[in-house]
Design a protein around this motif. Structure first.
Motif, PDB file in Angstrom:
ATOM      1  N   MET A   1      -4.801 -11.243 -10.203  1.00 37.67           N
ATOM      2  CA  MET A   1      -5.296  -9.985  -9.639  1.00 37.67           C
ATOM      3  C   MET A   1      -4.799  -9.835  -8.204  1.00 37.67           C
ATOM      4  SD  MET A   1      -9.234  -8.721  -9.171  1.00 37.67           S
ATOM      5  CE  MET A   1      -9.566  -8.757 -10.926  1.00 37.67           C
ATOM      6  N   PRO A   2      -4.228  -8.697  -7.866  1.00 33.96           N
ATOM      7  CA  PRO A   2      -3.727  -8.548  -6.484  1.00 33.96           C
ATOM      8  C   PRO A   2      -4.873  -8.687  -5.473  1.00 33.96           C
ATOM      9  CG  PRO A   2      -3.081  -6.685  -7.859  1.00 33.96           C
ATOM     10  CD  PRO A   2      -4.063  -7.489  -8.649  1.00 33.96           C
ATOM     11  N   GLU A   3      -4.635  -9.439  -4.426  1.00 34.86           N
ATOM     12  CA  GLU A   3      -5.616  -9.596  -3.352  1.00 34.86           C
ATOM     13  C   GLU A   3      -5.112  -8.811  -2.138  1.00 34.86           C
ATOM     14  OE1 GLU A   3      -6.783 -13.740  -2.976  1.00 34.86           O
ATOM     15  OE2 GLU A   3      -6.361 -14.075  -5.080  1.00 34.86           O
ATOM     16  N   LEU A   4      -5.781  -8.937  -1.029  1.00 37.96           N
ATOM     17  CA  LEU A   4      -5.425  -8.124   0.149  1.00 37.96           C
ATOM     18  C   LEU A   4      -3.913  -8.131   0.464  1.00 37.96           C
ATOM     19  CD1 LEU A   4      -7.344  -7.884   3.490  1.00 37.96           C
ATOM     20  CD2 LEU A   4      -4.879  -8.287   3.479  1.00 37.96           C
ATOM     21  N   PRO A   5      -3.249  -9.291   0.531  1.00 35.66           N
ATOM     22  CA  PRO A   5      -1.829  -9.285   0.922  1.00 35.66           C
ATOM     23  C   PRO A   5      -0.928  -8.514  -0.044  1.00 35.66           C
ATOM     24  CG  PRO A   5      -2.752 -11.489   1.098  1.00 35.66           C
ATOM     25  CD  PRO A   5      -3.757 -10.669   0.346  1.00 35.66           C
ATOM     26  N   GLU A   6      -1.252  -8.599  -1.343  1.00 28.95           N
ATOM     27  CA  GLU A   6      -0.430  -7.881  -2.319  1.00 28.95           C
ATOM     28  C   GLU A   6      -0.655  -6.371  -2.188  1.00 28.95           C
ATOM     29  OE1 GLU A   6      -2.452 -10.644  -3.409  1.00 28.95           O
ATOM     30  OE2 GLU A   6      -0.725 -11.859  -2.878  1.00 28.95           O
ATOM     31  N   VAL A   7      -1.909  -5.970  -1.998  1.00 30.66           N
ATOM     32  CA  VAL A   7      -2.191  -4.538  -1.841  1.00 30.66           C
ATOM     33  C   VAL A   7      -1.546  -4.025  -0.549  1.00 30.66           C
ATOM     34  CG1 VAL A   7      -4.015  -2.795  -1.659  1.00 30.66           C
ATOM     35  CG2 VAL A   7      -4.319  -4.741  -3.184  1.00 30.66           C
ATOM     36  N   GLU A   8      -1.592  -4.835   0.497  1.00 27.53           N
ATOM     37  CA  GLU A   8      -0.937  -4.457   1.753  1.00 27.53           C
ATOM     38  C   GLU A   8       0.571  -4.248   1.525  1.00 27.53           C
ATOM     39  OE1 GLU A   8      -2.341  -3.758   4.666  1.00 27.53           O
ATOM     40  OE2 GLU A   8      -0.483  -3.531   5.806  1.00 27.53           O
ATOM     41  N   GLY A   9       1.167  -5.122   0.719  1.00 29.54           N
ATOM     42  CA  GLY A   9       2.599  -4.987   0.387  1.00 29.54           C
ATOM     43  C   GLY A   9       2.893  -3.661  -0.303  1.00 29.54           C
ATOM     44  N   VAL A  10       2.002  -3.262  -1.207  1.00 30.40           N
ATOM     45  CA  VAL A  10       2.181  -1.987  -1.903  1.00 30.40           C
ATOM     46  C   VAL A  10       2.063  -0.832  -0.905  1.00 30.40           C
ATOM     47  CG1 VAL A  10       1.183  -0.418  -3.627  1.00 30.40           C
ATOM     48  CG2 VAL A  10       1.347  -2.863  -4.120  1.00 30.40           C
ATOM     49  N   VAL A  11       1.035  -0.895  -0.055  1.00 36.19           N
ATOM     50  CA  VAL A  11       0.790   0.192   0.891  1.00 36.19           C
ATOM     51  C   VAL A  11       1.953   0.337   1.878  1.00 36.19           C
ATOM     52  CG1 VAL A  11      -0.688   0.870   2.837  1.00 36.19           C
ATOM     53  CG2 VAL A  11      -1.706   0.235   0.652  1.00 36.19           C
ATOM     54  N   ARG A  12       2.496  -0.783   2.327  1.00 40.51           N
ATOM     55  CA  ARG A  12       3.607  -0.722   3.285  1.00 40.51           C
ATOM     56  C   ARG A  12       4.857  -0.088   2.692  1.00 40.51           C
ATOM     57  NH1 ARG A  12       3.390  -6.153   7.119  1.00 40.51           N
ATOM     58  NH2 ARG A  12       1.271  -5.738   7.876  1.00 40.51           N
ATOM     59  N   SER A  13       5.048  -0.226   1.379  1.00 36.12           N
ATOM     60  CA  SER A  13       6.212   0.427   0.785  1.00 36.12           C
ATOM     61  C   SER A  13       5.864   1.834   0.271  1.00 36.12           C
ATOM     62  CB  SER A  13       6.813  -0.427  -0.333  1.00 36.12           C
ATOM     63  OG  SER A  13       5.833  -0.869  -1.243  1.00 36.12           O
ATOM     64  N   LEU A  14       4.622   1.998  -0.201  1.00 41.04           N
ATOM     65  CA  LEU A  14       4.217   3.297  -0.748  1.00 41.04           C
ATOM     66  C   LEU A  14       4.012   4.347   0.348  1.00 41.04           C
ATOM     67  CD1 LEU A  14       3.338   4.769  -3.362  1.00 41.04           C
ATOM     68  CD2 LEU A  14       1.058   3.779  -3.077  1.00 41.04           C
ATOM     69  N   GLY A  15       3.471   3.931   1.480  1.00 38.29           N
ATOM     70  CA  GLY A  15       3.182   4.863   2.574  1.00 38.29           C
ATOM     71  C   GLY A  15       4.390   5.710   2.949  1.00 38.29           C
ATOM     72  N   PRO A  16       5.481   5.072   3.387  1.00 37.92           N
ATOM     73  CA  PRO A  16       6.660   5.852   3.786  1.00 37.92           C
ATOM     74  C   PRO A  16       7.252   6.663   2.638  1.00 37.92           C
ATOM     75  CG  PRO A  16       6.852   3.556   4.510  1.00 37.92           C
ATOM     76  CD  PRO A  16       5.658   3.634   3.613  1.00 37.92           C
ATOM     77  N   ALA A  17       7.095   6.162   1.404  1.00 36.10           N
ATOM     78  CA  ALA A  17       7.687   6.865   0.249  1.00 36.10           C
ATOM     79  C   ALA A  17       6.863   8.089  -0.159  1.00 36.10           C
ATOM     80  CB  ALA A  17       7.820   5.912  -0.941  1.00 36.10           C
ATOM     81  N   ALA A  18       5.559   8.080   0.165  1.00 37.81           N
ATOM     82  CA  ALA A  18       4.702   9.162  -0.334  1.00 37.81           C
ATOM     83  C   ALA A  18       4.290  10.170   0.737  1.00 37.81           C
ATOM     84  CB  ALA A  18       3.445   8.569  -0.975  1.00 37.81           C
ATOM     85  N   ALA A  19       4.197   9.728   1.982  1.00 35.93           N
ATOM     86  CA  ALA A  19       3.641  10.581   3.037  1.00 35.93           C
ATOM     87  C   ALA A  19       4.475  11.841   3.238  1.00 35.93           C
ATOM     88  CB  ALA A  19       3.551   9.796   4.337  1.00 35.93           C
ATOM     89  N   GLY A  20       3.782  12.960   3.391  1.00 35.44           N
ATOM     90  CA  GLY A  20       4.462  14.231   3.655  1.00 35.44           C
ATOM     91  C   GLY A  20       4.869  14.973   2.394  1.00 35.44           C
ATOM     92  N   ARG A  21       4.737  14.335   1.233  1.00 32.51           N
ATOM     93  CA  ARG A  21       5.187  14.974  -0.006  1.00 32.51           C
ATOM     94  C   ARG A  21       3.998  15.646  -0.716  1.00 32.51           C
ATOM     95  NH1 ARG A  21       8.414  10.505  -3.172  1.00 32.51           N
ATOM     96  NH2 ARG A  21       9.346  12.265  -4.289  1.00 32.51           N
ATOM     97  N   THR A  22       4.317  16.643  -1.513  1.00 33.44           N
ATOM     98  CA  THR A  22       3.267  17.411  -2.192  1.00 33.44           C
ATOM     99  C   THR A  22       3.407  17.281  -3.703  1.00 33.44           C
ATOM    100  OG1 THR A  22       3.165  18.945  -0.340  1.00 33.44           O
ATOM    101  CG2 THR A  22       2.277  19.739  -2.432  1.00 33.44           C
ATOM    102  N   VAL A  23       2.264  17.130  -4.370  1.00 31.15           N
ATOM    103  CA  VAL A  23       2.248  17.003  -5.831  1.00 31.15           C
ATOM    104  C   VAL A  23       2.399  18.403  -6.446  1.00 31.15           C
ATOM    105  CG1 VAL A  23       0.848  16.304  -7.827  1.00 31.15           C
ATOM    106  CG2 VAL A  23       0.697  15.001  -5.663  1.00 31.15           C
ATOM    107  N   ARG A  24       3.405  18.566  -7.296  1.00 34.67           N
ATOM    108  CA  ARG A  24       3.592  19.845  -7.985  1.00 34.67           C
ATOM    109  C   ARG A  24       2.779  19.856  -9.275  1.00 34.67           C
ATOM    110  NH1 ARG A  24       6.908  21.419 -11.863  1.00 34.67           N
ATOM    111  NH2 ARG A  24       8.112  19.501 -11.777  1.00 34.67           N
ATOM    112  N   ASP A  25       2.838  18.721  -9.991  1.00 25.95           N
ATOM    113  CA  ASP A  25       2.098  18.630 -11.253  1.00 25.95           C
ATOM    114  C   ASP A  25       1.800  17.162 -11.545  1.00 25.95           C
ATOM    115  OD1 ASP A  25       0.798  19.553 -13.459  1.00 25.95           O
ATOM    116  OD2 ASP A  25       2.586  20.320 -14.478  1.00 25.95           O
ATOM    117  N   ALA A  26       0.868  16.920 -12.459  1.00 28.74           N
ATOM    118  CA  ALA A  26       0.533  15.551 -12.833  1.00 28.74           C
ATOM    119  C   ALA A  26       0.518  15.426 -14.344  1.00 28.74           C
ATOM    120  CB  ALA A  26      -0.828  15.172 -12.262  1.00 28.74           C
ATOM    121  N   VAL A  27       0.938  14.274 -14.841  1.00 29.63           N
ATOM    122  CA  VAL A  27       0.949  14.019 -16.281  1.00 29.63           C
ATOM    123  C   VAL A  27       0.129  12.756 -16.531  1.00 29.63           C
ATOM    124  CG1 VAL A  27       2.408  13.517 -18.291  1.00 29.63           C
ATOM    125  CG2 VAL A  27       3.278  15.003 -16.454  1.00 29.63           C
TER     126      VAL A  27
END
Ligand SMILES: [Zn+2]
Length: 290
Positions: A1-27
Motif C-alpha cells: 500500500m502506498p505510504e506518504l513517500p509514494e503518494v508524495e512521489g505521485v503528487v510531485r509528478s501529477l501537480g505540474p502535469a495537471a495544474a492549470g488544465r480544465t476537464v472537458r469530459d469524464a469517462v
C-alpha cells in the motif's frame, strides 16, 4: 500500500502535469458503473457516476497537494472551489498521457476506471488494479470529517507533540507500538514498510506496549520515523507492489530497506520473525528488537 513517500512521489509528478488544465469530459469504467448499480461503492464515493461526470465537466485543476496518504486536487468551476480527494488504496495509479496507448503497463491499462479528457486534448487517467482506491468529490475538507481527524503532517512542528500526547493516552498506551505508529490519527502517512524500518532502527519490538516505552525513547522513535519518511521521499518512494508515479516510474527506497520483507537480520544475521500485529504482518529481529 502506498505510504506518504509514494503518494508524495505521485503528487510531485501529477501537480505540474495537471495544474492549470480544465476537464472537458469524464469517462467512468463499466466496472464502476455496474458496482454502483449494485450499491457497492467501488472507487467513486457518495456520488453516482452520472453526477460525477456532470460535476467534473468544466472543472479547472488549480493545484495538486498531498495530505497524509491522500492526493488533493484543488478545483474550481464558475468561481466555486471544490476538492477531489484521491486515495490510491492498494494499487491505484494516475497517468497523464496523450492517449490510452501510452499507459504501457498492461496490468494498469486493463484496470482504467476514470478518464478525464482535458480541454487541451490530453488525458488524466486513474487506474486501479484491486479497486481499493477512493475518489471523493467534496467542497472542502470539513465535508468529510475523517480528513479533519488525521494527525498533523509528520514534517510539521506540532507533529511530535501530538504523537507524544496521543501515544500516552488511555486509547493507545496498551496497544502494540507498531499499531500505534501506523494509526493515521497518531502519525500521518506511516504504514507497514516505514513502521517496520523505524522500529528496527530503534531496536524496539513491534509488539511492545506503547506505554512501556519511555517518553524519551518514543520521541526518538518519532524522529526516526520522520527521518525515514524524508529519506524515502528523496528516493521517490519504494517500488513495492504496484506503486508508480504518473510517468510509470517507481522509486528506489526498497534498496535501502533493512528489515521490511527480509529473511535475515542485516545486523546480527538471525532469522527474522513474522507476527500479525493490528492486522498486518510484522517482520522483526528477535535478537535486536526488544
Ligand atoms: Zn538482529
Amino acid at each position: 500500500m502506498p505510504e506518504l513517500p509514494e503518494v508524495e512521489g505521485v503528487v510531485r509528478s501529477l501537480g505540474p502535469a495537471a495544474a492549470g488544465r480544465t476537464v472537458r469530459d469524464a469517462v467512468i469504467s463499466e466496472t464502476i458503473v455496474r458496482s454502483k448499480a449494485e450499491s457497492k461503492e467501488a472507487i467513486l464515493k457518495n456520488i453516482s457516476p452520472e453526477e460525477f461526470v456532470f460535476r467534473m465537466r468544466g472543472m479547472q485543476v488549480l493545484r495538486v497537494t498531498r495530505r497524509s496518504k491522500y492526493i488533493y486536487f484543488h478545483l474550481e468551476k464558475n468561481g466555486e472551489s471544490f476538492l477531489l480527494v484521491s486515495h490510491l488504496g492498494m494499487s491505484g495509479a494516475w497517468f497523464a498521457v496523450g492517449s490510452l496507448d501510452e499507459v504501457t503497463e498492461g496490468k494498469f491499462r486493463r484496470h482504467i476506471h476514470v478518464i478525464f479528457e482535458m480541454e487541451d486534448g490530453g488525458l488524466l487517467v486513474y487506474a486501479d488494479i484491486r479497486r481499493f482506491g477512493e475518489l471523493r468529490l467534496i467542497g472542502e475538507e470539513s465535508d468529510h470529517p475523517p480528513l479533519l481527524a488525521m494527525a498533523p503532517e509528520p514534517f510539521d512542528e506540532e507533529a511530535e507533540g501530538h504523537f507524544l500526547e496521543l501515544s500516552a493516552s488511555r486509547k493507545y498506551r496498551d496497544k502494540p507500538i507498531k499499531e500505534t505508529i501506523m494509526d493515521g490519527h497518531v502519525i500521518s502517512g506511516c504504514g507497514n514498510i516505514y513502521a517496520t524500518e523505524a522500529l528496527f532502527r530503534m531496536g524496539i519490538h513491534p509488539a511492545r506496549k506503547t506505554g512501556r516505552i519511555s517518553m524519551e525513547r518514543r520521541a526518538k522513535l518519532f524522529r526516526s520515523i520522520v527521518e525515514i519518511l524524508r529519506e524515502a521521499v528523496e528516493a521517490g518512494g519504494s517500488s513495492i507492489s504496484d506503486y508508480r508515479n504518473i510517468n510509470g516510474q517507481a522509486g528506489s527506497m526498497q534498496d535501502r530497506l533493512r528489515m521490511y520483507g527480509k529473511k535475515h537480520c542485516p545486523d546480527c544475521g538471525s532469522e527474522t520473525k513474522r507476527r500479525t500485529i493490528g492486522g498486518r504482518t510484522s517482520v522483526y529481529c528477535p535478537k535486536c528488537q526488544h
